[in-house]
Design a protein around this motif. Structure first.
Motif, PDB file in Angstrom:
ATOM      1  N   VAL A  55      -2.599  -3.273  -8.348  1.00 49.83           N
ATOM      2  CA  VAL A  55      -1.457  -4.033  -7.864  1.00 49.83           C
ATOM      3  C   VAL A  55      -1.519  -4.084  -6.345  1.00 49.83           C
ATOM      4  CG1 VAL A  55       1.056  -4.229  -7.797  1.00 49.83           C
ATOM      5  CG2 VAL A  55      -0.061  -3.334  -9.848  1.00 49.83           C
ATOM      6  N   LYS A  56      -1.558  -5.284  -5.812  1.00 49.06           N
ATOM      7  CA  LYS A  56      -1.725  -5.437  -4.368  1.00 49.06           C
ATOM      8  C   LYS A  56      -0.503  -4.929  -3.610  1.00 49.06           C
ATOM      9  CE  LYS A  56      -2.984  -8.783  -0.796  1.00 49.06           C
ATOM     10  NZ  LYS A  56      -3.342 -10.192  -0.508  1.00 49.06           N
ATOM     11  N   HIS A  57       0.687  -5.324  -4.061  1.00 53.71           N
ATOM     12  CA  HIS A  57       1.915  -4.906  -3.391  1.00 53.71           C
ATOM     13  C   HIS A  57       2.756  -4.109  -4.383  1.00 53.71           C
ATOM     14  CE1 HIS A  57       0.918  -7.414  -0.007  1.00 53.71           C
ATOM     15  NE2 HIS A  57       0.822  -8.475  -0.775  1.00 53.71           N
ATOM     16  N   SER A  58       2.616  -2.829  -4.344  1.00 55.45           N
ATOM     17  CA  SER A  58       3.349  -1.945  -5.250  1.00 55.45           C
ATOM     18  C   SER A  58       4.132  -0.931  -4.421  1.00 55.45           C
ATOM     19  CB  SER A  58       2.383  -1.212  -6.190  1.00 55.45           C
ATOM     20  OG  SER A  58       3.099  -0.414  -7.099  1.00 55.45           O
ATOM     21  N   PHE A  59       5.408  -0.771  -4.747  1.00 55.53           N
ATOM     22  CA  PHE A  59       6.260   0.126  -3.986  1.00 55.53           C
ATOM     23  C   PHE A  59       6.312   1.476  -4.705  1.00 55.53           C
ATOM     24  CE2 PHE A  59       7.709  -4.216  -3.154  1.00 55.53           C
ATOM     25  CZ  PHE A  59       7.553  -4.258  -1.779  1.00 55.53           C
ATOM     26  N   PHE A  60       5.322   2.308  -4.402  1.00 54.08           N
ATOM     27  CA  PHE A  60       5.175   3.581  -5.095  1.00 54.08           C
ATOM     28  C   PHE A  60       6.398   4.483  -4.931  1.00 54.08           C
ATOM     29  CE2 PHE A  60       0.250   3.509  -4.922  1.00 54.08           C
ATOM     30  CZ  PHE A  60       0.242   2.705  -6.053  1.00 54.08           C
ATOM     31  N   VAL A  61       7.100   4.335  -3.813  1.00 52.30           N
ATOM     32  CA  VAL A  61       8.210   5.240  -3.527  1.00 52.30           C
ATOM     33  C   VAL A  61       9.359   5.078  -4.519  1.00 52.30           C
ATOM     34  CG1 VAL A  61       9.442   3.688  -1.960  1.00 52.30           C
ATOM     35  CG2 VAL A  61       9.551   6.164  -1.593  1.00 52.30           C
ATOM     36  N   HIS A  62       9.378   3.981  -5.278  1.00 55.84           N
ATOM     37  CA  HIS A  62      10.463   3.762  -6.235  1.00 55.84           C
ATOM     38  C   HIS A  62      10.571   4.890  -7.265  1.00 55.84           C
ATOM     39  CE1 HIS A  62      10.821  -0.902  -5.654  1.00 55.84           C
ATOM     40  NE2 HIS A  62      11.312  -0.205  -4.649  1.00 55.84           N
ATOM     41  N   THR A  63       9.462   5.522  -7.585  1.00 55.36           N
ATOM     42  CA  THR A  63       9.514   6.558  -8.613  1.00 55.36           C
ATOM     43  C   THR A  63      10.408   7.726  -8.206  1.00 55.36           C
ATOM     44  OG1 THR A  63       8.174   7.879 -10.136  1.00 55.36           O
ATOM     45  CG2 THR A  63       7.503   7.874  -7.820  1.00 55.36           C
TER      46      THR A  63
ATOM     47  N   GLN B 165       2.836   1.266 -16.382  1.00 52.18           N
ATOM     48  CA  GLN B 165       3.018   2.336 -15.394  1.00 52.18           C
ATOM     49  C   GLN B 165       3.130   1.788 -13.975  1.00 52.18           C
ATOM     50  OE1 GLN B 165      -0.125   4.902 -14.332  1.00 52.18           O
ATOM     51  NE2 GLN B 165      -1.727   3.379 -14.609  1.00 52.18           N
ATOM     52  N   PHE B 166       2.587   0.571 -13.739  1.00 46.75           N
ATOM     53  CA  PHE B 166       2.648  -0.057 -12.418  1.00 46.75           C
ATOM     54  C   PHE B 166       3.856  -0.980 -12.271  1.00 46.75           C
ATOM     55  CE2 PHE B 166      -2.087   0.362 -11.457  1.00 46.75           C
ATOM     56  CZ  PHE B 166      -1.867   1.208 -10.389  1.00 46.75           C
ATOM     57  N   SER B 167       4.190  -1.703 -13.333  1.00 52.68           N
ATOM     58  CA  SER B 167       4.983  -2.923 -13.188  1.00 52.68           C
ATOM     59  C   SER B 167       6.473  -2.747 -13.394  1.00 52.68           C
ATOM     60  CB  SER B 167       4.480  -3.984 -14.179  1.00 52.68           C
ATOM     61  OG  SER B 167       4.653  -3.518 -15.515  1.00 52.68           O
TER      62      SER B 167
ATOM     63  N   SER C  93      -1.785   0.871  -1.987  1.00 56.11           N
ATOM     64  CA  SER C  93      -1.527   0.651  -3.409  1.00 56.11           C
ATOM     65  C   SER C  93      -2.626  -0.146  -4.104  1.00 56.11           C
ATOM     66  CB  SER C  93      -0.182  -0.062  -3.595  1.00 56.11           C
ATOM     67  OG  SER C  93      -0.197  -1.337  -2.991  1.00 56.11           O
ATOM     68  N   ASN C  94      -3.249  -1.111  -3.413  1.00 59.17           N
ATOM     69  CA  ASN C  94      -4.208  -1.969  -4.114  1.00 59.17           C
ATOM     70  C   ASN C  94      -5.552  -1.290  -4.371  1.00 59.17           C
ATOM     71  OD1 ASN C  94      -5.145  -1.946  -1.518  1.00 59.17           O
ATOM     72  ND2 ASN C  94      -5.539  -4.136  -1.387  1.00 59.17           N
ATOM     73  N   MET C  95      -5.711  -0.056  -3.914  1.00 64.29           N
ATOM     74  CA  MET C  95      -6.960   0.661  -4.147  1.00 64.29           C
ATOM     75  C   MET C  95      -6.823   1.711  -5.251  1.00 64.29           C
ATOM     76  SD  MET C  95      -9.056  -0.691  -2.017  1.00 64.29           S
ATOM     77  CE  MET C  95     -10.409   0.495  -2.019  1.00 64.29           C
ATOM     78  N   LEU C  96      -5.634   1.874  -5.817  1.00 62.05           N
ATOM     79  CA  LEU C  96      -5.380   2.990  -6.725  1.00 62.05           C
ATOM     80  C   LEU C  96      -5.137   2.518  -8.152  1.00 62.05           C
ATOM     81  CD1 LEU C  96      -3.028   5.063  -4.397  1.00 62.05           C
ATOM     82  CD2 LEU C  96      -5.462   5.409  -4.803  1.00 62.05           C
TER      83      LEU C  96
END
Length: 410
Positions: free
Chosen positions: A205-213, A180-182, A72-75
């Motif tokens: 965002v260093k710790h982002s839970f992309f799967v939430h979408t 879009q991230f937060s 996540s922190n690279m995107l």
């Protein structure tokens, strides 16, 4: 035999595909038991098409398995937003979409009949009036068009381009990039960025839970029920045994784990007369049923229970409603004040008592003491004693220690 198609008709089906690989993932072709091998191949090809660059292939003794690897922190955006944009369409759908928006781009307000005739005259393509009406009403619901009544006529016009709003309020650009991230439903911000051809070159965002979408469509229905103080019917599917269970109740709050990022819907069930927390990633569909007559009372009851919730569990399988946990810890008074501060910060209101030189107790009343175990283990080496109103916590902890000694041959 039907041909493989990259696009599919409904988002719930898309969500199931991605969830199988991303959330429950790491399945080989032979382990994919719920559907046929051909279905597995089709799902894999869809995932590889939608999320090219993030698909990982690992080879084990059981064979090749597929998973998604996302840092996540690279995107600059959530790559799983792509699965929202895979809906299939017919030739007429896509033609009418562009003809309709182009024709209404400089019009103030037209009836359906005028729009239909105008598309025929302008583009030399005939569409049925009912088809145009359905498309216009769908776009009104999506916010693409506006509808207003003048006399006996219904007039449709295009909503202002979002780019015009950004030109008026330029600082909104950064707000949308961050949104879009937060927040939940970040797909809305991502869609706006796509619409105005804007990219996020500022935030990571260093710790982002992309799967939430993948859960946001269900979450939206639950939030609507909470706002309207209504009951819901939740259709769930277990990740362990694929068993489907239907829950009826009143949704009161969404809990989010700070450790795993997993989200839970807190539901009050009138049948069991208890609060339950259901994993959001196990809910396949949410249906709003009827208004709740005592929503405010249930919400107040949940607030009264908050001090006794350690995680998301409201029950412990014992006769007593709550359990009292007491830890006796060895903490160096002169040099380890940070441990005391940690107990205050992470202990969720537990009582800290100095009982002797370098000796402290921490006491907390909770519904389910088992939820405290991961946190308690972090004090290994400082724990002098553990006491609980039921022995299962103590037995579990010392059983884990014995297993560890055995593994390390201590």
């Amino acid at each position: 035999m039907s041909d493989f198609r990259e696009l599919i008709k409904s988002f719930p089906k898309t969500r199931e595909y991605v969830r199988d690989f991303f959330v429950y993932g790491f399945k080989t072709r032979d382990e994919f038991k719920e559907k046929s091998p051909r279905t597995y191949d089709n799902e894999r090809r869809r995932i590889e098409s939608w999320l090219a660059g993030f698909v990982k292939q690992d080879y084990t003794e059981k064979g090749k398995n597929i998973s998604l690897g996302i840092d996540s922190n690279m995107l600059d955006t959530n790559p799983l937003y792509r699965v929202w944009k895979t809906k299939s369409f017919t030739d007429n759908d896509i033609m009418l979409h562009f003809f309709l928006l182009d024709f209404l781009s400089d019009k103030k307000g037209l009836t359906i009949e005028t729009i239909t005739d105008g598309i025929l005259d302008t583009y030399d393509v005939f569409f049925d009036v009912q088809m145009v009406r359905r498309k216009c009403n769908a776009y009104v619901k999506e916010g693409i068009l506006q509808k207003e009544k003048q006399g006996k006529e219904l007039l449709y016009r295009k909503n202002p381009n979002f780019q015009n709003i950004l030109n008026t309020f330029p600082m909104l650009e950064n707000a949308i990039r961050f949104y879009q991230f937060s927040t939940p439903l970040g797909i809305a911000g991502n869609t706006i960025l796509d619409t105005v051809s804007m990219e996020n070159h500022i935030f990571r965002v260093k710790h982002s839970f992309f799967v939430h979408t993948l859960e946001d469509e269900v979450l939206l229905d639950i939030l609507e029920a909470m706002q309207e103080h209504c009951m819901v019917r939740l259709f769930t599917k277990s990740s362990k045994n694929s068993k489907e269970i239907i829950y009826n109740g009143v949704p009161l709050q969404i809990f989010i784990s700070t450790r795993t990022g997993r989200r839970f819907c807190c539901l009050y069930s009138a049948k069991s007369r208890r609060f339950h927390c259901l994993r959001m990633d196990s809910i396949k569909k949410a249906e709003i049923t009827k208004p709740s007559e005592n929503y405010d009372e249930l919400r107040a009851a949940l607030e009264r229970n908050h001090p006794y919730i350690w995680g998301v569990s409201f029950e412990n399988g014992q006769k007593q409603h709550t359990e009292t946990v007491k830890l006796t810890l060895h903490i160096l008074e002169d040099s380890e004040a940070f441990i005391i501060e940690r107990l205050k910060r992470e202990g969720k209101g537990g009582i800290i008592t100095h009982i002797g030189r370098n000796t402290y107790t921490y006491e907390k009343e909770v519904f389910d003491s088992n939820e405290m175990l991961p946190w308690i283990r972090t004090f290994t080496g400082r724990i002098i004693d553990i006491n609980c109103s039921h022995d299962r916590l103590k037995n579990h902890f010392y059983g884990d220690m014995e297993n560890m000694y055995r593994l390390y041959d201590i």
